[in-house]
Structures are given as C-alpha cells and as structure tokens.
Design a protein around this motif. Structure first.
Motif, PDB file in Angstrom:
ATOM      1  N   ALA A  37       0.493   4.342   8.115  1.00 14.66           N
ATOM      2  CA  ALA A  37       1.014   2.909   8.033  1.00 14.66           C
ATOM      3  C   ALA A  37      -0.103   1.971   7.650  1.00 14.66           C
ATOM      4  O   ALA A  37       0.538   1.122   6.663  1.00 14.66           O
ATOM      5  N   SER A  38      -1.058   1.738   8.511  1.00 14.88           N
ATOM      6  CA  SER A  38      -2.083   0.591   7.934  1.00 14.88           C
ATOM      7  C   SER A  38      -2.480   0.896   6.730  1.00 14.88           C
ATOM      8  O   SER A  38      -2.837  -0.153   5.821  1.00 14.88           O
ATOM      9  N   PHE A  41       0.176  -0.162   4.086  1.00 15.49           N
ATOM     10  CA  PHE A  41      -0.125  -1.660   3.912  1.00 15.49           C
ATOM     11  C   PHE A  41      -1.294  -2.091   3.575  1.00 15.49           C
ATOM     12  O   PHE A  41      -1.124  -3.044   2.383  1.00 15.49           O
ATOM     13  N   LEU A  42      -2.427  -1.788   3.653  1.00 15.14           N
ATOM     14  CA  LEU A  42      -3.461  -2.173   2.846  1.00 15.14           C
ATOM     15  C   LEU A  42      -3.409  -1.755   1.623  1.00 15.14           C
ATOM     16  O   LEU A  42      -4.020  -2.802   0.584  1.00 15.14           O
ATOM     17  N   TYR A  44      -0.886  -1.343  -0.502  1.00 14.90           N
ATOM     18  CA  TYR A  44       0.060  -2.110  -1.037  1.00 14.90           C
ATOM     19  C   TYR A  44      -0.353  -3.731  -1.135  1.00 14.90           C
ATOM     20  O   TYR A  44      -0.139  -4.255  -2.350  1.00 14.90           O
TER      21      TYR A  44
END
Lengths: 324, 305
Positions: A37-38, A41-42, A44
C-alpha cells in the motif's frame, strides 16, 4: 479460548505456539499489505512529479525519445541555465530557427519574463502574508475574546464569503480594479488575494485564540493592559503556531493563484509566475524540456515550504476540520 | 463552537455599544473594510451588472435589460450542455477523491515505520500550483512523447501511441484525474481527523464480538467517518464546480465542446466575447447553485447524523 483443556500442559503449550505462529503470520501479512500500500501510495503521489523533474533534466533530443527515458541518460541543467540567462539573450525567429534542437534551443521569446515573474510572485505573496496578519490577528482576537453582539454571525458571515466561487466574482472584480485604475499593477493582486485568503486566516486564528484560556485575558487586563496590549503581548506570542500556519496558507494561496492574475495582469510588469508558465503551454513550438524546467521552478518553493512546515500545515487544516 | 457560550458575560444584552464592543469594532474594522470592498460589494455589484447589457465592445451604450440576461442564459441549450459537463466532471472527481482519500487515510492511520515520510509526501500534490499541475499532466498526456503513452506502450497495453486529451470521449475523465490527484491530500487530512476520533475500544469490542476486518470497517470505521466525509464531499464539490485552471491550460474547452464547462463558459463569455452583463448573470446563477447545493448537502447530512 475454547478447545484444549488447561489441565493438559502439552495441549496448552501447543495452543500457545499455534496462536503465536498465527499472530506472527498475521504480522507478516499486515507488514506486506502496508508495504504494498505504501509503494502504491508513493507511486501515485510522486511519480508524476518525479517525471516532471526527470524531463526537466533532459535535453531536447532526449526528451522526444520513444519510449521515454524515465531516467535521463545525459542529465543536463541547460534548461535551468536557459531560464536564468534568458535576460541577456534576445530571442528572434532567426535565433530560434538556428538553435540546435538538441541543445534545447527552442526557448520561447517570453523566457526573459520568467525571472521578473518570479520576483512579482514573491512580492505579492509576501505582501499578502503581512496584510493577512495585520488585518486577521486583531479581528480574530476580538472575535475569540471579546463578547459583542453579532459575534458568531460575523464568523459565519466571513466564511460564507468564500462559498462564492472566484469565477463568479471575476466580472465585478475586474470592473472594480479597473475603476480604481489598478489593472496591470501588483496592487490589484495584493488586494484581491487578501480578500480571498483572509477569511480562512481569521478562521484558523479564532479557533486557536479560543483554545487559549480566557483567564490570561482577565489577568492581563487586571494588570492594566489595554485590549491592544493584551493581544500583542499575551496572545500573539502564544499563538505562534497558528500564525505560522496562517502565513503559510496565505503565501501558498497567493503563489499558486491563477484565475485572478489572468484577469488583472497584462504585461510582464505585473505578471506572476503561473501566468508566464501558462503562456508557455499554449505555444507548441517551445521545447518541452524548457517548459518542464519552468514548471519545476514554480513548484520548488511551495513544495519546500510544505515539507519544512508540514506540522503547521496539517494542524492548520485540521483546525478547520474539527470546527467545520 | 462551545467556546462562544463559555465566554464571560461581559457585554450588556441591550442598550448601546459597551466599551468592549467599541474595542471589538475597532479591531474588526480593517477586516470588515476589506471584506466589504472586495467580497460583499462585488457580490451585489455583480447582480447590478447582470441586469444591464454591458458589453465592453460598445462601452458607451449600456441599456437596462432587467432579467433578460438570465432568460438568455437559461434558455440557451449550450449553457445546459455546459451544466451537464460540469456535473459529470464534479461527480467523477468527488467520487474518485472520496475513494482514493479513504484508502490513503486508512493507510496513514496505521502505525508503521515510514508513516511519517508518507504523510510528508502527501503534502506535495497539495502544495503544487494548479498551473504547474496542469502543465505536468499536459506533458504526461502528450500524444507524441507523453509518459502515459510511453508507459502503456512499454507494458504492452497499447500497440501504438494514442491521442488522449484530444479524444472527446476521454477529455473530461483525464482532466478529472489531474484534479483528483491534487485534491486527494486535503481530503486525506480531513478524513484522518475523523479516523483519529474513533476510540480503540470500539475496535476491541467489535473484535471480541467476532467481527472480521471488513465488518469492523463497515460497522465501526465508516459510520464514524460520516461527518468527515460530509465535509470532504461538500468542499470538493464546491471546488470541482468552480474549477477553471485545468480547463484553461489542458484543453481550452476542447476538443470541440468536450470540456466546455460552466466555469470556462463564464470566462469565454466575459473575457473573449466581452459580454459582461451575460457573464455576470451566468456567474450569479453559478454562485446561487453552489450555495444551494452546499446548503442542501449540509442539511441532508445534518438530518442523518
């Protein structure tokens, strides 16, 4: 925990071991999910910006490669050099034609306006910050600490002015600024940006002042301070975090504003950075690498401020959320 | 605002202004002046202009036309098409912001090494000027050398480079994507406030009752986030309806009329056709619609909570 009876020591030990394995598997699974997920996120959040920076470091030959070079093979600062030396060069049709495309020679004729625009943006943003404090702090103090009729109505009234879209105000704004003879001057931007930013500033400050104890107010007044002294000597020093937040929001909003600047400015005398950068994007003959370098120039100051003062920004924004 | 009622009751309820009220007036005067001159007055003036046939192309003849400008706008099918596009853009954008921001907020609400870095990175899109954001996406979407084409081509999703912004079917969604990217961080911060207010006991209790992660999310997390979501939706809808910058830089309302939204129409009518009366009427309709929408959403949500 049902199942193994606690009287049986081996069964109990087995159950504990199994639970531990399960929780360890759970932890690893959680860690893996968080990691993936991280990364998403990074990717995106940062990939578009990283790509902008990467392409600002490529020359004109490299930037048109298919597929694109995600990481520049021959990184160059030529595009930035072009921005900072544009003043000395006169760009004409001939020099543009003659320029070697490989060297990023397609700089626009308005390139020399970039640095003055940067200066204009800075002047406007700083003036708006100062005026926000001068206008915002006294009124926020009064609304938070002085009881007067129409107090809460005025707080909501001030916020309500921001519900009206800026685009709906351009016609009266334009006529107002024109009648004052302020078209194409930095004052037109300073005045309108102040009106656009100050409601939120007052809102943050009122929230913060309200969170400070009223007893301070009483004590200072008993000691013989006037209202003004109570505000400047007691509350302003205590409210420093919210003042920083207000300054940041006012600065960023002014630095980033586009629509009003598009209406009011006509010449490099008053044009701000967003206007010049936007003018490049509509010229198809300009080198992409040069435009991207100009874009990087426009994002560096606000992003730096945001990263340095992250704590103040988040607390300022959440002050609005908790109240609103 | 509980603090309002907890203030010392110093002022007299009736009668003339007290000493403190006069103080307050002096302190508030600069703010009142600024807001009156640059907010209240323009709002009223805008209505006044909208009743006249003010065109900068013939500045010396400004006939009073009453509500004719409003009639012209409201009976113009092109205006309603623009309204449709604005609505489509807003619904797409707000829905995407809500979903992406919720996922990001759930991530950032967890405790794990590196969380601080992610929360700092979150502010990058928020801080970037809209103009730079527009330029960045224009370059990414570029049909000849853009990163989107390059990426999809390298991943074998497409066989040849495609037209993106120039394709009328895709334009609005692509502009919405650029808008969403920049608006997500603020929504995340607002949702995180809501997440932080959920007591850990609630999750523990739900766990004891045998609720799995999904059930805990549906029955504990989501209901608790209702008011934060309301704030996000109201705010982002207002931002989407009025948005102008991306339309100006990415497409100028094109291709054809594909991204000709209301905000763009106001700009064209006012500053390209120099028809100030008509522009003001359209502006007033937009402002009233925004107010009504914000009021309706807040009312609806206030009743449910």
């Amino acid at each position: 925990m049902a199942g193994p009876s606690m009287a049986d020591p081996t069964a109990a030990a087995r159950a504990v071991r199994q639970a531990r394995i399960r929780s360890r598997a759970g932890r690893v699974g959680r860690g893996l999910i968080l990691l993936v997920a991280s990364l998403v996120f990074l990717g995106y959040t940062l990939a578009p910006v990283v790509w902008l920076v990467s392409s600002s470091l490529q020359n004109e030959r490299e930037i048109v490669s298919k597929p694109p070079h995600w990481i520049p093979h021959e990184p160059t600062l030529e595009n930035f050099a072009a921005i900072f030396t544009a003043r000395e060069k006169t760009v004409t049709y001939e020099t543009r034609r003659a320029a070697d495309p490989a060297s990023g020679g397609f700089i626009p004729s308005t390139a020399s306006n970039l640095l003055p625009a940067l200066g204009n943006s800075l002047i406007v943003a700083c003036a708006v910050v100062v005026l926000n404090l001068l206008v915002g702090v006294p009124s926020a103090y009064a609304m938070a600490k002085i009881r007067f009729r129409g107090r809460s109505a005025s707080i909501y009234g001030i916020l309500a002015t921001r519900v009206i879209p800026d685009i709906a105000l351009v016609v009266p704004f334009f006529l107002f600024i024109r009648n004052l003879g302020l078209l194409d001057s930095l004052w037109s931007l300073i005045i309108t940006y102040l009106a656009v930013t100050v409601p939120f500033s007052v809102f943050i400050l009122v929230s913060y002042f309200e969170s400070l104890p009223d007893e301070l107010d009483k004590a200072a007044r008993v000691d013989g301070c006037s209202r003004w002294q109570t505000m400047t000597k007691v509350y302003v020093p205590l409210a420093l975090p919210s003042l920083v937040a207000v300054m940041l929001f006012a600065f960023l909003a002014s630095w980033n504003e586009f629509l009003l600047a598009l209406m009011f400015t006509q010449t490099p005398k008053s044009q701000t950075l967003p206007i010049i950068v936007a003018s490049f994007t509509s010229d198809f003959t300009i080198s992409f690498s040069f435009i991207n370098a100009a874009g990087v120039l426009a994002i560096v100051p606000p992003v730096l401020l945001a990263l340095i003062f992250e704590r103040y920004i988040v607390s300022g924004l959440t002050a609005g959320a908790v109240k609103g | 605002m509980t603090a309002i009622t907890s203030l010392p009751r110093r002022a007299a309820r009736f009668g003339g202004p007290t000493y403190d009220e006069r103080n307050a007036l002096v302190l508030i005067a600069p703010l009142a002046t600024v807001l009156f001159a640059v907010a209240v007055f323009p709002i009223l003036y805008s209505f006044y202009i909208s009743l006249y046939g003010l065109k900068l192309t013939r500045p010396h003849r400004v006939p009073f036309v009453g509500l004719e400008n409003y009639v012209t706008v409201l009976t113009d099918p092109q205006f309603w098409e623009a309204v449709g596009r604005t609505a489509a853009f807003s619904v797409m954008s707000v829905a995407a912001v809500a979903v992406i921001a919720l996922l990001a907020a759930l991530l950032l609400n967890e405790e794990f090494p590196g969380r601080r870095v992610l929360s700092a990175v979150l502010l990058v899109p928020w801080a970037i000027p809209y103009v730079a954001n527009a330029l960045m996406w224009k370059w990414i979407y570029d049909s000849n050398y853009g990163a989107l084409n390059g990426l999809l081509y390298q991943l074998d999703f497409i066989n040849s480079y495609m037209v993106w912004l120039g394709d009328a079917d895709k334009t609005l969604a692509l502009i919405a994507n650029a808008f969403v990217w920049k608006e997500v961080p603020l929504a995340v911060i607002l949702l995180l406030v809501g997440l932080k207010t959920i007591p850990a006991d609630l999750y523990a209790a739900a766990k004891v009752d045998g609720a799995n992660a999904l059930q805990r999310f549906l029955h504990v997390t989501l209901p608790a986030l209702k008011s934060s979501f309301a704030l996000v939706i109201v705010y982002e809808t207002m931002m989407a309806i009025r948005h102008f910058d991306l339309f100006f830089i990415l497409t100028e309302g094109g291709p054809g009329d594909a991204s000709h939204v209301v905000a763009w129409r106001i700009y064209v009518e006012t500053f390209r056709n120099l028809n100030f009366g008509l522009g003001a009427a359209m502006s007033y309709i937009l402002a009233l619609a925004t107010l009504a929408l914000a009021y309706a959403v807040i009312r609806a949500l206030a009743q449910r909570i």
